[in-house]
Each structure stands twice: as structure tokens, then as C-alpha cells.
Design a protein around this motif. Structure first.
Motif, mmCIF file in Angstrom:
data_model
loop_
_atom_site.group_PDB
_atom_site.id
_atom_site.type_symbol
_atom_site.label_atom_id
_atom_site.label_comp_id
_atom_site.label_asym_id
_atom_site.label_seq_id
_atom_site.Cartn_x
_atom_site.Cartn_y
_atom_site.Cartn_z
ATOM 1 N N ALA A 255 -7.891 -0.789 -4.921
ATOM 2 C CA ALA A 255 -7.261 -0.528 -3.608
ATOM 3 C C ALA A 255 -8.098 -1.137 -2.790
ATOM 4 C CB ALA A 255 -6.453 0.728 -3.350
ATOM 5 N N ASP A 256 -9.089 -0.794 -2.154
ATOM 6 C CA ASP A 256 -9.924 -0.687 -1.480
ATOM 7 C C ASP A 256 -9.949 -2.102 -1.152
ATOM 8 O OD1 ASP A 256 -10.299 1.915 -0.378
ATOM 9 O OD2 ASP A 256 -12.126 2.474 -1.591
ATOM 10 N N PHE A 264 -4.676 -7.125 1.092
ATOM 11 C CA PHE A 264 -3.790 -6.518 0.837
ATOM 12 C C PHE A 264 -3.768 -5.179 1.971
ATOM 13 C CE2 PHE A 264 -2.000 -7.697 -3.268
ATOM 14 C CZ PHE A 264 -1.632 -7.176 -3.995
ATOM 15 N N ASP A 265 -2.258 -5.191 2.446
ATOM 16 C CA ASP A 265 -1.580 -3.994 3.488
ATOM 17 C C ASP A 265 -2.403 -2.583 3.647
ATOM 18 O OD1 ASP A 265 -0.447 -3.697 5.866
ATOM 19 O OD2 ASP A 265 1.332 -2.409 5.065
ATOM 20 N N PRO A 266 -3.723 -2.003 4.843
ATOM 21 C CA PRO A 266 -3.805 -0.518 4.508
ATOM 22 C C PRO A 266 -2.526 -0.057 5.396
ATOM 23 C CG PRO A 266 -4.539 -1.968 6.188
ATOM 24 C CD PRO A 266 -3.620 -3.442 5.604
ATOM 25 N N SER A 291 4.354 -8.233 -4.135
ATOM 26 C CA SER A 291 5.242 -8.704 -2.509
ATOM 27 C C SER A 291 5.189 -8.338 -1.647
ATOM 28 C CB SER A 291 6.414 -8.626 -3.729
ATOM 29 O OG SER A 291 7.435 -7.479 -3.304
ATOM 30 N N ARG A 292 4.528 -6.796 -1.744
ATOM 31 C CA ARG A 292 4.371 -6.456 -0.426
ATOM 32 C C ARG A 292 2.986 -6.017 -0.086
ATOM 33 N NH1 ARG A 292 9.896 -6.403 -1.909
ATOM 34 N NH2 ARG A 292 11.448 -5.226 -1.135
ATOM 35 N N GLY A 293 2.333 -6.597 -0.812
ATOM 36 C CA GLY A 293 1.001 -6.352 -0.660
ATOM 37 C C GLY A 293 0.254 -4.773 -0.402
ATOM 38 N N VAL A 294 1.473 -4.094 -1.031
ATOM 39 C CA VAL A 294 0.715 -2.812 -1.003
ATOM 40 C C VAL A 294 -0.307 -2.082 -2.216
ATOM 41 C CG1 VAL A 294 2.282 -1.006 -1.034
ATOM 42 C CG2 VAL A 294 3.074 -1.779 0.253
ATOM 43 N N PRO A 295 -1.021 -2.025 -2.000
ATOM 44 C CA PRO A 295 -2.016 -1.104 -3.204
ATOM 45 C C PRO A 295 -1.287 0.215 -4.189
ATOM 46 C CG PRO A 295 -3.327 -0.365 -1.224
ATOM 47 C CD PRO A 295 -1.616 -1.767 -1.205
#
Length: 346
Positions: A255-256, A264-266, A291-295
Motif C-alpha cells: 500500500a505504501d 494510489f489514493d492515500p 479502478s479507484r486507486g485504493v490500496p
């Protein structure tokens, strides 16, 4: 795979703020804690893994008739589908489940709702029977099966599905440990990075051959030395290792890295069950999260939040102004665990 079905890797960056389900708050002066009201309260689930896959697909394609492609794997044998997130990303598709006995009614209905024209099967006929393939073909759909003699060969077949040039990066994970390959699923979907499988102590020949054919110079091992030894890392020609002390910490490292290097979205994050029995939820999370750039983070194998995931959320809580997602029902991620995750960011 023809060039007409291949999509370019998406750039998330600033556009992430306008994606459905993400917060639109600009990252200016960060608060000392998550945004007021931030909670892990967006649960995507159904009464079983097949229905959870359909629920994720309906969020990925909320408008009927807009999903031309679907990727289908056996929901009880997700090891074949470990690397399906990459294929689903290539064709901008959800991952849906079938069984050897029959195509679940919900899966069949979702394929119809999507208006699918192409079905991509991952796994051999022992997992997705030829009769199902014939039924889809008879219904007028184009069907392509990607499979090999074992999980390593199937992963190689998926990785080599796109012939439009070398990928920027290739992930390699242990083929006998499900979590590490699943942790990179959203990135594989979003960035068109294939996932290959290896053994801890040696590289399967089919994996080595696939790496040669892919021609990528950027090879990232996912998992610690117990999953992929240093000797195997060297044999793979790897450039980087993403790893932690356990699967939860490895997912946090992924994720980091996704936030730092893949835009990706923090502001948002997703939770999935960390036990191998919950792998099916993690696989179908990849298209929607990607698709949403979510880890995606794993809960502890015992159903609790776990120390590593708690530490990640606590460290990142100033950034969390978007949405807290959960994939899977209360049996996979208990409500008490979701509440603990919300508490960790306050």
C-alpha cells in the motif's frame, strides 16, 4: 490478446479525487486525524463469495450494458485466479466466480446485466468445465481460456496474454502463499503489471521462461525471505522486494509503495479478511479497488484487525479523508474489526 482489447495503464494522480467513492478534499494542511465521520462503513458483500463478486462488479459497472468483458475463475479454487487481477485490468473487467457443478445464477445474471461480449476463463477444465465454455459460446459470446498444467503455468499464460510489448513492471510472489499475490492485485489491475508465481527455494522453469518472454527489467518480489528466498530473488533477477514480517505488514508495504510510486489514493483504504479462506474476497476486490486507486489491507488471520494493519492506519490517519471500504461479510471481516479500524484512525 489483440491490441484493440488492451488498455493503456491509467494515470490516477489528481483525477483520483473525482472517482466515485473517494473523498474530494484536497491534501493541503493535513488534519491530526482522519476526517470527521471517516469510517469503515462501505461494505461490499453478499451471502457467499459468488454474490460478493457480483456486488463488486455492480459497483465497478453500475450502468447496465456497459461491461463488455468478464473474467471468470472457480470460486473454490482461487489459486488458479491469483493472477487474474492483471488480466481483468487489461480488459477493464470484473472478476466473477463459477463452480465445477454449474454457473451460479447470480454470476449468469451479472454477465447478462453487463452486456458482456467476451468471457475470459482463468483455469483449466477441471476448474471451469468445458460445458460452461460451450454454453457461453453457444450464447454468442467470445470465450478465451488461459490455463496451464499447474498454477505456475496458468500464471505464466495470464502474464503472456498481452503481446503489445514488455510491461513496465512484473510482480513475483510465492505460489503456495495466497496473500502476497492478492495484495498487489489492485496495482496489477490498475497499472497492467503481470503477476508471476514462484516457489520459495527455486524458480519454476515456466516462470523463468515467462520472465524472459516478457522482457521486463523491473521485477518486484512480494513477500519476505520465507516466501521467496534470497537465492530465488537473485535467480529471478529481481530489483526490489516488498515485504513485512507477516502478510498484514507486507500488504501495508504494498500500500505504501502504491501510494508513493503508482499514484494510489492515500485518502481511502480497503480491508479484506486476512485468512486464506477469505482469499476469494480479496481477488474480487482488486478490480474495484484498482479502478479507484485504493490500496487493500489484510485483517489478522484470527479475524481481529492485527497489529500491522492497526499500525498502518494509525500512521496514515491524517491522510484519510475519503472512504473506508470492506470487502466480504461479517464472517470475513467482523463488525468489531471494522469498528476497531475506524477507532484506529480517530
Amino acid at each position: 490478446m489483440t491490441s484493440s482489447t488492451r488498455r493503456a495503464p491509467r494515470t490516477i494522480g489528481a483525477a483520483a479525487a473525482v472517482l466515485v467513492g473517494l473523498g474530494a478534499t484536497a491534501l493541503t494542511a493535513a488534519p491530526a486525524q482522519a476526517a470527521p465521520g471517516f469510517a469503515f462503513d462501505q461494505r461490499i458483500s453478499g451471502p457467499d463469495r459468488d454474490a460478493t463478486a457480483v456486488a463488486a462488479s455492480r459497483l465497478l459497472f453500475p450502468t447496465d450494458g456497459t461491461g463488455a468483458d468478464v473474467v471468470v475463475v472457480n470460486g473454490a479454487a482461487t489459486v488458479d485466479g491469483l493472477t487474474a487481477s492483471y488480466l481483468a485490468g487489461l480488459v477493464s473487467a470484473p472478476v466473477l466466480y463459477t463452480s465445477t457443478a454449474a454457473v451460479p445464477a447470480g454470476t449468469a445474471a451479472e454477465i447478462t446485466r453487463l452486456g458482456a461480449e467476451n468471457v475470459w476463463i482463468v483455469g483449466g477444465t477441471s476448474q471451469v468445465p468445458a460445458a460452461q465454455e460451450r454454453a457461453w459460446t453457444d450464447a454468442g459470446l467470445t470465450v478465451e481460456r488461459l490455463a496451464g498444467a499447474d498454477r505456475y503455468a496458468t500464471a505464466a499464460a495470464v502474464a503472456l496474454a498481452d503481446t503489445e510489448g514488455p510491461p513496465e513492471q512484473v510482480f513475483v510472489a510465492n505460489g503456495e502463499r495466497l496473500a502476497d499475490a492478492l495484495a498487489v492485485g489492485p496495482v496489477a489491475w490498475q497499472r497492467n503489471f503481470p503477476i508471476l508465481l514462484t516457489r520459495a527455494g527455486d524458480v519454476p522453469q515456466v516462470t523463468a521462461q515467462a520472465l524472459d518472454e516478457l522482457g521486463s527489467g523491473d521485477r518486484v518480489v512480494v513477500g519476505g525471505t520465507a516466501a521467496v528466498s534470497d537465492a530465488t530473488y537473485t535467480a529471478l533477477g529481481a530489483d526490489q522486494r516488498l515485504a513485512g514480517a507477516d502478510r498484514q505488514e507486507t500488504a501495508a508495504r504494498v500500500a505504501d509503495d502504491a501510494i508513493a510510486t503508482e499514484n494510489f489514493d492515500p485518502q481511502s483504504v480497503a480491508l479484506v479478511g486476512g485468512a486464506d479462506a477469505m482469499a476469494a474476497d480479496a481477488l474480487v476486490a482488486a478490480p474495484l479497488a484498482g479502478s479507484r486507486g485504493v490500496p487493500v489491507l489484510f485483517t489478522g488471520g484470527d479475524g481481529t484487525l492485527g497489529a500491522s494493519t492497526t499500525a498502518y492506519l494509525t500512521a496514515r490517519k491524517a491522510d484519510l479523508t475519503g472512504t473506508g471500504w470492506i470487502f466480504g461479510g461479517p464472517a470475513a471481516v467482523p463488525q468489531a474489526t471494522a469498528d476497531a479500524a475506524t477507532a484506529a484512525v480517530q
